[in-house]
Design an enzyme around this catalytic site. Structure first.
Site, mmCIF file in Angstrom:
data_model
loop_
_atom_site.group_PDB
_atom_site.id
_atom_site.type_symbol
_atom_site.label_atom_id
_atom_site.label_comp_id
_atom_site.label_asym_id
_atom_site.label_seq_id
_atom_site.Cartn_x
_atom_site.Cartn_y
_atom_site.Cartn_z
ATOM 1 N N HIS A 1 5.432 3.645 5.654
ATOM 2 C CA HIS A 1 5.030 2.324 6.140
ATOM 3 C C HIS A 1 3.699 1.894 5.513
ATOM 4 C CE1 HIS A 1 3.144 -0.261 9.405
ATOM 5 N NE2 HIS A 1 4.199 -0.958 9.029
ATOM 6 N N GLU B 1 4.417 0.750 2.049
ATOM 7 C CA GLU B 1 5.062 -0.578 2.058
ATOM 8 C C GLU B 1 4.010 -1.692 2.066
ATOM 9 O OE1 GLU B 1 6.191 -3.584 5.269
ATOM 10 O OE2 GLU B 1 7.081 -1.652 5.776
ATOM 11 N N HIS B 2 2.978 -1.518 2.861
ATOM 12 C CA HIS B 2 1.893 -2.499 2.894
ATOM 13 C C HIS B 2 1.157 -2.565 1.560
ATOM 14 C CE1 HIS B 2 1.133 -3.706 7.254
ATOM 15 N NE2 HIS B 2 2.200 -2.923 7.333
ATOM 16 N N GLU C 1 -1.987 -2.926 13.744
ATOM 17 C CA GLU C 1 -0.555 -3.058 14.033
ATOM 18 C C GLU C 1 -0.112 -2.023 15.057
ATOM 19 O OE1 GLU C 1 3.767 -2.903 11.667
ATOM 20 O OE2 GLU C 1 1.884 -2.901 10.535
#
Length: 469
Positions: free
Chosen positions: A95, A98-99, A175
């Site tokens: 994740h 991905e950012h 997040e």
């Protein structure tokens, strides 16, 4: 950027081993690797467009669905790597990466990546799941060359600048904190953890503050270069396009990049044995002062290649898949005890999860749980009716076909068929598979699935002593 959402209706033929392997070295020559691209037509579906598939010498696969009536194209790059491929200390790396891939390449900085697509009215995004990661763009058909160049560049050749790592670390920690403030989401994570324990499937896709905070650029870079290799990647596009042109543009965009490698074959399929070991049923409560209690009852389900998954789709519709479902009618419509109540199924290569969620006032949670358990027990004992079977099948077919009304969903169908199932089943055949589900099929699944002991996850103003396992 986002994490995954919960389940969808199955979209491929059972009995086909899914791809998605573990480690592959892109520069290692394979005895079966082709030195030229190999293209074939997969289908000319009357309910869709012409689907073609090309395997590049590197092992990267390109699939397209040509739909001339559309004026847009959805383009996605799917990598067979997700959170379950991380070690414990790496939790959240997929994740995090991905950012970071949107932060800049050797050719473009972050602003150029976003502004180039937005300048033509397009959109880009990405999401990470437990078993794959997707980067996608949706543009006008005439802007497809731009989208291919930008998306291939960011996936293949991201720089991962140290300053960007620190910036995105802060974003991801925010997040994670935001997710913790959403009890309706958190409760599903609690159930997953209760069922899978310390297995990677039981971890948060985002990782935790404890794993993300110390994660270094070197660790992320190593994960990137070891995992993002051509044999693990599927590129899919749907809309007004020409397959040969898409392949040519992809090859041009990747030329000279780390994904332009020696001949190799597509990665081996993600192993399906041994089956994931699940935990004994338990109760997990996160005490939190909330205005609403969030509860999920759940148990291990079936994997995505199980022959019974079409029957599961029908059963899910009957139990809690819509406003006419048993749980919705009993708990919300007749008694007004909850605003939201539904059932769902998540499926992986070698495991699955079945759950029932409800959100209600804290003072009503025991009554809601009693009614839910009673409905599940009644269904397990008596099965479903012919009328419910027909309705459940109609919902499955309708939601599947209506879900193919845009290029994005068609692009996703191509990629998932290739990446998760190793096959693309025509729409008519999928509808036939749903029609072929019998009452005996559903009731046999009911007797098995709903007789399994269930774990309970709760978020609300409670303690574990308030609930009995």
């Amino acid at each position: 950027m986002s994490r995954t959402r919960r389940s969808s209706f199955p979209t491929a033929r059972p009995g086909v081993t899914p791809p998605g392997g573990r480690h592959a070295t892109a520069t290692t020559r394979s005895a079966g690797a082709a030195t030229r691209a190999v293209t074939r037509t997969l289908s000319d579906d009357p309910l869709g467009g012409t689907v073609r598939r090309t395997v590049l010498p590197s092992g990267l696969r390109v699939l397209t669905e040509a739909i001339p009536a559309m004026r847009s194209v959805s383009f996605g790059i799917w990598v067979a790597v997700g959170s379950r491929d991380e070690t414990g200390p790496q939790a959240g790396a997929a994740h995090f990466l991905e950012h970071l891939l949107f932060k800049g390449t050797h050719k473009r900085d972050a602003l150029e990546i976003s502004s180039s697509i937005e300048a033509v009215g397009g959109e880009t995004n990405a999401f990470t799941t437990k078993e794959y990661t997707c980067y996608y763009a949706r543009v006008l058909d005439e802007d497809l060359p731009l989208a291919i160049d930008v998306m291939c560049d960011l996936v293949a050749d991201s720089v991962l600048e140290p300053a960007d790592v620190e910036t995105e670390r802060g974003v991801i920690l925010e997040e994670i904190a935001m997710h913790d403030d959403e009890p309706g989401d958190e409760v599903h994570d609690l159930l997953t953890r209760a069922v899978y324990g310390d297995h990677p499937l039981g971890r948060l896709i985002s990782g935790t503050a404890e794993t993300v905070t110390p994660m270094t650029r070197r660790q992320i870079q190593s994960f990137y270069r070891r995992r993002y290799v051509a044999p693990h990647i599927v590129i899919a596009a749907a809309g007004n396009l020409d397959h040969a042109t898409v392949v040519r543009l992809v090859r041009s965009a990747l030329k000279g990049s780390p994904l332009d490698t020696d001949p190799a074959t597509p990665a081996p399929h993600r192993p399906t044995t041994p089956a994931v070991r699940t935990q004994a049923p338990t109760v997990v409560v996160h005490a939190k002062e909330t205005e609403q209690a969030h509860v999920v009852l759940g148990c291990p389900g079936i994997d995505r290649l199980d022959e019974r998954r079409f029957a599961l789709g029908v059963l899910n519709n009957v139990l809690g898949g819509g406003m006419s479902s048993r749980l919705f009618q009993e708990i919300r419509e007749r008694r007004g005890l909850a605003y939201s109540v539904y059932s769902y199924a998540s499926q992986y290569a070698d495991s699955g999860l079945f759950g029932v969620y409800a959100g209600c006032a804290p003072g009503r949670v025991q009554e809601v749980l009693e009614l839910t358990r009673a409905e599940l027990a009644r269904t397990a004992e008596h099965g479903v009716t012919e009328a419910e079977l027909a309705r459940g099948k109609g919902m499955s077919k309708g939601s599947f076909v209506l879900g193919l009304e845009d290029t994005g969903s068609r692009m996703s169908r191509l990629a998932k068929g290739e990446l998760l199932y190793g096959d693309l089943v025509p729409v008519d055949e999928l509808l036939h598979r749903v029609d072929a589900v019998t009452l005996d099929d559903v009731n046999a699944l009911v007797a098995d699935l709903l007789s399994r002991p269930m774990s309970l996850a709760v978020v609300g103003p409670f303690g574990e002593s308030d609930f009995v396992a």
